[in-house]
Enzyme design. Sequence first.
Site, PDB file in Angstrom:
ATOM      1  N   LYS A 161     -67.025 -60.653 -37.682  1.00 32.49           N
ATOM      2  CA  LYS A 161     -66.796 -60.168 -36.472  1.00 32.49           C
ATOM      3  C   LYS A 161     -66.249 -58.879 -36.512  1.00 32.49           C
ATOM      4  O   LYS A 161     -67.197 -58.127 -35.941  1.00 32.49           O
ATOM      5  CB  LYS A 161     -66.309 -60.735 -35.223  1.00 32.49           C
ATOM      6  CG  LYS A 161     -66.563 -61.702 -34.489  1.00 32.49           C
ATOM      7  CD  LYS A 161     -66.052 -62.613 -33.392  1.00 32.49           C
ATOM      8  CE  LYS A 161     -66.666 -63.882 -32.840  1.00 32.49           C
ATOM      9  NZ  LYS A 161     -66.503 -64.174 -31.733  1.00 32.49           N
ATOM     10  N   LYS A 215     -74.078 -71.719 -37.802  1.00 37.42           N
ATOM     11  CA  LYS A 215     -73.959 -72.613 -36.866  1.00 37.42           C
ATOM     12  C   LYS A 215     -73.906 -72.214 -35.250  1.00 37.42           C
ATOM     13  O   LYS A 215     -74.602 -71.278 -35.270  1.00 37.42           O
ATOM     14  CB  LYS A 215     -72.094 -71.554 -36.369  1.00 37.42           C
ATOM     15  CG  LYS A 215     -71.423 -72.771 -35.128  1.00 37.42           C
ATOM     16  CD  LYS A 215     -69.874 -71.831 -35.119  1.00 37.42           C
ATOM     17  CE  LYS A 215     -70.285 -71.146 -34.887  1.00 37.42           C
ATOM     18  NZ  LYS A 215     -68.792 -70.559 -33.824  1.00 37.42           N
ATOM     19  N   LYS A 229     -73.375 -68.256 -29.444  1.00 36.89           N
ATOM     20  CA  LYS A 229     -74.055 -67.439 -28.293  1.00 36.89           C
ATOM     21  C   LYS A 229     -74.098 -65.804 -29.285  1.00 36.89           C
ATOM     22  O   LYS A 229     -75.114 -65.516 -28.611  1.00 36.89           O
ATOM     23  CB  LYS A 229     -72.740 -66.958 -27.388  1.00 36.89           C
ATOM     24  CG  LYS A 229     -72.565 -68.153 -26.586  1.00 36.89           C
ATOM     25  CD  LYS A 229     -70.987 -68.164 -25.567  1.00 36.89           C
ATOM     26  CE  LYS A 229     -70.123 -68.727 -26.107  1.00 36.89           C
ATOM     27  NZ  LYS A 229     -69.215 -68.967 -25.323  1.00 36.89           N
TER      28      LYS A 229
HETATM   29  P1  TYM Z   1     -66.247 -70.419 -27.527  1.00 34.86           P
HETATM   30  O1  TYM Z   1     -66.363 -69.844 -26.652  1.00 34.86           O
HETATM   31  O2  TYM Z   1     -66.770 -70.180 -29.200  1.00 34.86           O
HETATM   32  O3  TYM Z   1     -66.652 -71.590 -27.569  1.00 34.86           O
HETATM   33  C1  TYM Z   1     -66.366 -73.323 -26.623  1.00 34.86           C
HETATM   34  C2  TYM Z   1     -66.039 -74.069 -27.284  1.00 34.86           C
HETATM   35  O4  TYM Z   1     -67.044 -74.789 -28.087  1.00 34.86           O
HETATM   36  C3  TYM Z   1     -66.773 -75.039 -29.459  1.00 34.86           C
HETATM   37  N1  TYM Z   1     -68.594 -74.534 -29.999  1.00 34.86           N
HETATM   38  C4  TYM Z   1     -68.983 -75.225 -30.969  1.00 34.86           C
HETATM   39  N2  TYM Z   1     -68.608 -77.092 -31.205  1.00 34.86           N
HETATM   40  C5  TYM Z   1     -69.827 -77.389 -32.395  1.00 34.86           C
HETATM   41  N3  TYM Z   1     -70.809 -76.424 -32.637  1.00 34.86           N
HETATM   42  C6  TYM Z   1     -70.849 -75.310 -32.838  1.00 34.86           C
HETATM   43  N4  TYM Z   1     -72.283 -75.100 -32.997  1.00 34.86           N
HETATM   44  C7  TYM Z   1     -70.346 -74.747 -31.121  1.00 34.86           C
HETATM   45  N5  TYM Z   1     -69.828 -73.568 -31.135  1.00 34.86           N
HETATM   46  C8  TYM Z   1     -68.433 -73.526 -30.633  1.00 34.86           C
HETATM   47  C9  TYM Z   1     -65.483 -74.008 -30.283  1.00 34.86           C
HETATM   48  O5  TYM Z   1     -65.113 -74.945 -30.921  1.00 34.86           O
HETATM   49  C10 TYM Z   1     -64.739 -74.214 -28.539  1.00 34.86           C
HETATM   50  O6  TYM Z   1     -64.269 -75.305 -28.188  1.00 34.86           O
HETATM   51  N6  TYM Z   1     -61.880 -68.746 -29.244  1.00 34.86           N
HETATM   52  C11 TYM Z   1     -62.354 -70.285 -27.924  1.00 34.86           C
HETATM   53  C12 TYM Z   1     -61.510 -69.927 -26.428  1.00 34.86           C
HETATM   54  C13 TYM Z   1     -60.326 -70.304 -26.198  1.00 34.86           C
HETATM   55  C14 TYM Z   1     -59.224 -71.090 -26.259  1.00 34.86           C
HETATM   56  C15 TYM Z   1     -57.836 -71.525 -26.051  1.00 34.86           C
HETATM   57  C16 TYM Z   1     -60.136 -72.820 -26.935  1.00 34.86           C
HETATM   58  C17 TYM Z   1     -59.368 -69.460 -26.195  1.00 34.86           C
HETATM   59  N7  TYM Z   1     -58.304 -69.353 -26.103  1.00 34.86           N
HETATM   60  C18 TYM Z   1     -57.404 -72.310 -26.371  1.00 34.86           C
HETATM   61  C19 TYM Z   1     -59.060 -73.870 -26.907  1.00 34.86           C
HETATM   62  C20 TYM Z   1     -57.867 -73.496 -26.899  1.00 34.86           C
HETATM   63  C21 TYM Z   1     -63.411 -69.850 -28.400  1.00 34.86           C
HETATM   64  O7  TYM Z   1     -63.677 -68.711 -28.254  1.00 34.86           O
HETATM   65  O8  TYM Z   1     -64.733 -70.553 -27.942  1.00 34.86           O
END
Ligand code: TYM
Length: 339
Positions: A111, A193, A196
Amino acid sequence: MPRIFSGIQPSGELHIGNWLGAVQNWVTLQESYECIYCVVDLHAVTGKYDQATLAERTREMAIGLLASGVDPERAVLFVQSHVPEHSELQWLLNTITPIGELERMTQFKDKAQRFESVPAGLLNYPVLMAADILLYRADLVPVGDDQTQHLELTREIARKWNAEFGGGEEWFPEPKPLLTEAKRIMGLDGQSKMSKSLGNTIGLLDSPEEIWQKLRPAVTDPARVTKRDPGTPELCNIYHLHRYFSPPETVALVAENCRGARWGCLDCKRVLADNMIATLAPIRARALELRAQPGRVDQILGDGAAAARRIAGETMREVRERMGFLEAATHDSRLTTHD
Ligand code: TYM
């Protein structure tokens, strides 16, 4: 009972990668664990974002989660910025986190390339994530594969804090990831992957027409140029998606018809679209109902924040004490009158 914490950013739509990789698991885990789920809006402002739509996107993400089956009777659902202890703990954890560890995070490296001047918030993003999890002293974190490196860092931060301030105890549990078989769903480009920020997603709440419009041009087995070319289903992202939306007999039929060049890619996509639309229809219907009741959604989030703050406040009291801060005296209104 072990405690679960997880979060999702409201930086775009809730997509089928989020759902298959994490949110479906969130719903299942409610049956057997104490679950706390969070819409992480503070994380969503680490890059360029649109302040005019942040609030609406935050509510919309909560609607998607509720429609998917997150049940406020059984789990706590809240918005990160409604619980200021997240930012407070993050600051304290920042003081023990080595910059070198943050700089080697894969997501940071990816990023950071998008910025001419990299904001400190992007570097410190995983520390806020560690604070999210440790604030609730969670044991398990259901996430997709892309978050496992951040979780490893969270464990390191917990270990370091425990060594300095834990008084010989593992005061912060070292949280473990919970992955599903769908831990890394690929995007419609078949290359990266589903994400968004890459625009290669299918929204969980997309209409049947939108689903079809997105699936139709999706990348398949590159060796299949015409319908008469036999394909290799294992190399095709559409085939992989069938495994999550179609019954096993259809998955077998898809593989057979692809290998035998009996179906073209479009035939295969049409079957996937129909099954995906049918699977997601009840979620979409519940989301449409919830969208009509924004007050109810905000109330659920308000109750969730109150429940989260009870735990977060307790943790912070202990953390401040263990780190040696002077306790604030209770406010005495007589001292602040000017008569
Ligand atoms: P985020 O918002 O990008 O995604 C939310 C959850 O979806 C999972 N995910 C996927 N799983 C499988 N295939 C994909 N293509 C895919 N894209 C997204 C992510 O792994 C995630 O579980 N940093 C985190 C948010 C966060 C968080 C936390 C998570 C902030 N604090 C504390 C767990 C615990 C994030 O950006 O997820």
